[in-house]
Scaffold this active site. Structure first.
Site, PDB file in Angstrom:
ATOM      1  N   TYR A 154       0.859  -1.193   0.000  1.00 23.29           N
ATOM      2  CA  TYR A 154       0.000   0.000   0.000  1.00 23.29           C
ATOM      3  C   TYR A 154       0.885   1.229   0.000  1.00 23.29           C
ATOM      4  O   TYR A 154       1.853   1.307   0.765  1.00 23.29           O
ATOM      5  CB  TYR A 154      -0.892  -0.005   1.243  1.00 23.29           C
ATOM      6  CG  TYR A 154      -1.777   1.222   1.367  1.00 23.29           C
ATOM      7  CD1 TYR A 154      -2.851   1.431   0.501  1.00 23.29           C
ATOM      8  CD2 TYR A 154      -1.552   2.171   2.368  1.00 23.29           C
ATOM      9  CE1 TYR A 154      -3.663   2.550   0.622  1.00 23.29           C
ATOM     10  CE2 TYR A 154      -2.368   3.294   2.499  1.00 23.29           C
ATOM     11  CZ  TYR A 154      -3.424   3.473   1.626  1.00 23.29           C
ATOM     12  OH  TYR A 154      -4.230   4.585   1.752  1.00 23.29           O
ATOM     13  N   LYS A 193       4.151   9.536   8.701  1.00 27.35           N
ATOM     14  CA  LYS A 193       3.933   8.970  10.037  1.00 27.35           C
ATOM     15  C   LYS A 193       4.925   9.493  11.083  1.00 27.35           C
ATOM     16  O   LYS A 193       4.746  10.602  11.561  1.00 27.35           O
ATOM     17  CB  LYS A 193       3.880   7.448   9.939  1.00 27.35           C
ATOM     18  CG  LYS A 193       2.722   7.024   9.005  1.00 27.35           C
ATOM     19  CD  LYS A 193       2.308   5.577   9.022  1.00 27.35           C
ATOM     20  CE  LYS A 193       0.993   5.433   8.261  1.00 27.35           C
ATOM     21  NZ  LYS A 193       1.018   4.555   7.114  1.00 27.35           N
ATOM     22  N   ASP A 235       9.219   3.052  -0.214  1.00 21.05           N
ATOM     23  CA  ASP A 235       8.151   3.713   0.533  1.00 21.05           C
ATOM     24  C   ASP A 235       8.351   3.387   2.012  1.00 21.05           C
ATOM     25  O   ASP A 235       7.914   2.354   2.502  1.00 21.05           O
ATOM     26  CB  ASP A 235       6.787   3.239   0.038  1.00 21.05           C
ATOM     27  CG  ASP A 235       5.648   3.885   0.807  1.00 21.05           C
ATOM     28  OD1 ASP A 235       5.923   4.628   1.777  1.00 21.05           O
ATOM     29  OD2 ASP A 235       4.481   3.631   0.444  1.00 21.05           O
TER      30      ASP A 235
HETATM   31  C1  LIG Z   1       0.357   4.972   5.727  1.00 28.26           C
HETATM   32  C2  LIG Z   1       1.093   4.677   4.476  1.00 28.26           C
HETATM   33  C3  LIG Z   1       0.990   5.494   3.335  1.00 28.26           C
HETATM   34  C4  LIG Z   1      -0.003   6.617   3.241  1.00 28.26           C
HETATM   35  O1  LIG Z   1       0.247   7.652   4.150  1.00 28.26           O
HETATM   36  P1  LIG Z   1      -0.965   8.647   4.519  1.00 28.26           P
HETATM   37  O2  LIG Z   1      -0.323   9.649   5.434  1.00 28.26           O
HETATM   38  O3  LIG Z   1      -2.019   7.809   5.162  1.00 28.26           O
HETATM   39  O4  LIG Z   1      -1.430   9.267   3.257  1.00 28.26           O
HETATM   40  C5  LIG Z   1       1.804   5.220   2.257  1.00 28.26           C
HETATM   41  N1  LIG Z   1       2.652   4.190   2.279  1.00 28.26           N
HETATM   42  C6  LIG Z   1       2.776   3.382   3.350  1.00 28.26           C
HETATM   43  C7  LIG Z   1       3.769   2.267   3.316  1.00 28.26           C
HETATM   44  C8  LIG Z   1       1.991   3.585   4.474  1.00 28.26           C
HETATM   45  O5  LIG Z   1       2.086   2.742   5.509  1.00 28.26           O
END
Ligand SMILES: *Cc1c(COP(=O)(O)O)cnc(C)c1O
Length: 461
Positions: A159, A288, A260
């Site tokens: 994701y 995060k 990511d």
């Molecule tokens: C949480 C997450 C996202 C998206 O971040 P948001 O701040 O919710 O838009 C993208 N990539 C990974 C791996 C994530 O865990």
């Protein structure tokens, strides 16, 4: 100066184990918000029951509006690595607040956080956004602008936020058409035009041969390969060394490798999962933890690539609230606290290792098959009989007993432990979790596994 003392909500009139106030709020929320929540997993759809509305959070605990207290294993889905309401973060945000909440002009904290992130991660340049979604979306635009190529590659079950071209993962109902081109996949959300989805090629995580074959066939058209360096969003999946090697080989085709690290950055080490696993991406995305619980994202990488971003280069990207002073202050306080405490990652690792061992023992004693994947302070206990540590792909994760998980989740919640409300998510341990929380958690797990085993037996006999 007096500080407001946080006030615990009064116990619900219906008693301490009531969910009356959460139910009432959920009903009001559903009338004005789709599904009653502002992000889908919060709705408890896959585990059932009423989502708890949270009144406050301190340390390792959440308190809901009915007065129930839970040991929190979500940590706002990752950001709260120091625990909730950490004094350093609270004081930094309060200090920033007294100087105004948004300027629309540059300020010193943005420079300080950029210096800290680039130094700790070995990156040349970084650009802040307000969410992880914006960071990955912008990194992909940059990769396309830099390479002049159209296609991107992602892995099934990874994701990367909800940008159109990333909502493509070909879950079980949307598998690759056997007659179609290699990697072709369908959108996994309504509203994503198939023309967008067609630019995203999908292959399996931890399958180096499949990635090599895809790069062999389409490599010259591929701008970037984006991946979670440790997957959290299909449950925890850890990459094999062979897969890490194959990821590096995508650079041979002139594609950019985009890590990511929105979830794993500053979670698994000060230099993220890439530092821990020896990965060398061209670009990385963060979110995060670097916002310490306020909305932040970032992407960064080598100077020659980042210089393509506007206003220096031709790839446009902007944000009214990017580099927001409160968010920068929370991120700075969080990263500085992590850096000042060199043992923090070892302590998180030790707690989570004991949690993993305790879950394995409790499930074994109850006769419930589980398979635990864990790295650092990320953990998923898949309800299935595969050997511990062996679930490596989305397809394997999908073989879990989600009904069994849901029953166990409800058992934990009833005993004051707030686990991730989906089988396909990681839990997150914080530095505020201590031996007391560990033993309460494992007592609850023992009882919940035993109850879930009894219910399963009752259902089949
Ligand atoms: C949480 C997450 C996202 C998206 O971040 P948001 O701040 O919710 O838009 C993208 N990539 C990974 C791996 C994530 O865990």
């Amino acid at each position: 100066m007096t500080r407001d003392v946080p006030v615990a909500p009064a116990p619900s009139p219906a008693g301490p184990s009531s969910t009356a106030r959460s139910e009432a709020l959920f009903a009001r929320a559903r009338a004005v918000t789709p599904g009653g929540v502002n992000s889908p997993v919060r709705a408890f759809r896959s585990v059932g029951g009423v989502p708890r509305f949270i009144a406050s959070a301190h340390g390792a605990y959440l308190t809901d509006v009915d007065g129930a207290r839970y040991i929190d294993y979500i940590g706002s889905w990752g950001p709260m690595i120091l625990g909730h309401d950490h004094p350093a973060v609270r004081e930094a945000v309060a200090h920033a607040l007294s100087g105004g909440t948004s300027f629309g002009a540059p300020s010193a904290r943005e420079v300080e956080l950029a210096e800290l992130v680039t130094r700790l991660t070995g990156t040349d340049k970084v650009r802040f956004t307000s969410s992880g979604t914006e960071a990955t979306m912008s990194a992909l635009r940059l990769a396309r602008g830099f390479t002049g190529r159209k296609f991107i590659v992602k892995f099934r079950g990874n994701y990367h936020g909800h940008a159109d071209g990333l909502l493509v993962e070909a879950g079980s109902g949307l598998m690759t058409n056997a007659d179609g081109p290699l990697g072709a996949a369908a959108p996994s959300s309504a509203g994503v035009p198939p023309e967008y989805a067609a630019l995203t090629l999908v292959t399996e995580y931890n399958d180096p041969a499949a990635l090599d074959a895809l790069m062999q066939e389409r490599g010259a058209e591929i701008a970037a390969v984006i991946f979670e360096p440790v997957v959290g969003n299909a449950g925890v999946l850890v990459p094999t060394p062979d897969f890490v090697d194959a990821l590096h080989r995508v650079k041979d085709a002139g594609a950019l490798l985009i890590a990511d690290e929105v979830m794993t950055g500053f979670r698994l080490s000060l230099s993220g999962a890439t530092g821990l696993l020896g990965l060398e991406p061209d670009l990385s995305c963060w979110g995060k933890i670097i916002g310490g619980g306020l909305p932040v994202g970032a992407y960064g990488g080598r100077a020659e690539i980042m210089e393509f971003v506007s206003p220096q280069g031709p790839v446009y990207q902007a944000g009214t609230l990017s580099g927001n002073p409160l968010a920068m202050a929370a991120g700075l306080a969080t990263l500085r606290t992590l850096e000042a405490d060199p043992d923090i990652y070892a302590r998180l690792d030790a707690y989570t290792a004991r949690l993993a061992a305790g879950l394995q023992d409790a499930a074994h004693a109850a006769g419930v098959p589980i398979s635990v994947n864990r790295i650092g302070s990320m953990l998923t206990a898949f309800h299935q009989g595969a050997p511990h540590g062996s679930v490596g792909s989305y397809a394997q994760a999908a073989g879990s007993d989600t009904a069994g998980f849901a029953a166990w989740f409800q058992g934990m919640l009833a005993r004051g432990v707030y686990w991730a409300p989906s089988q396909f998510e990681s839990i997150f341990v914080s530095a505020a979790h201590t031996d007391a929380e560990l033993s309460t958690t494992l007592d609850a797990a023992h009882t919940a596994y035993t109850a879930a085993a009894g219910a399963a037996k009752g259902a089949t006999s």
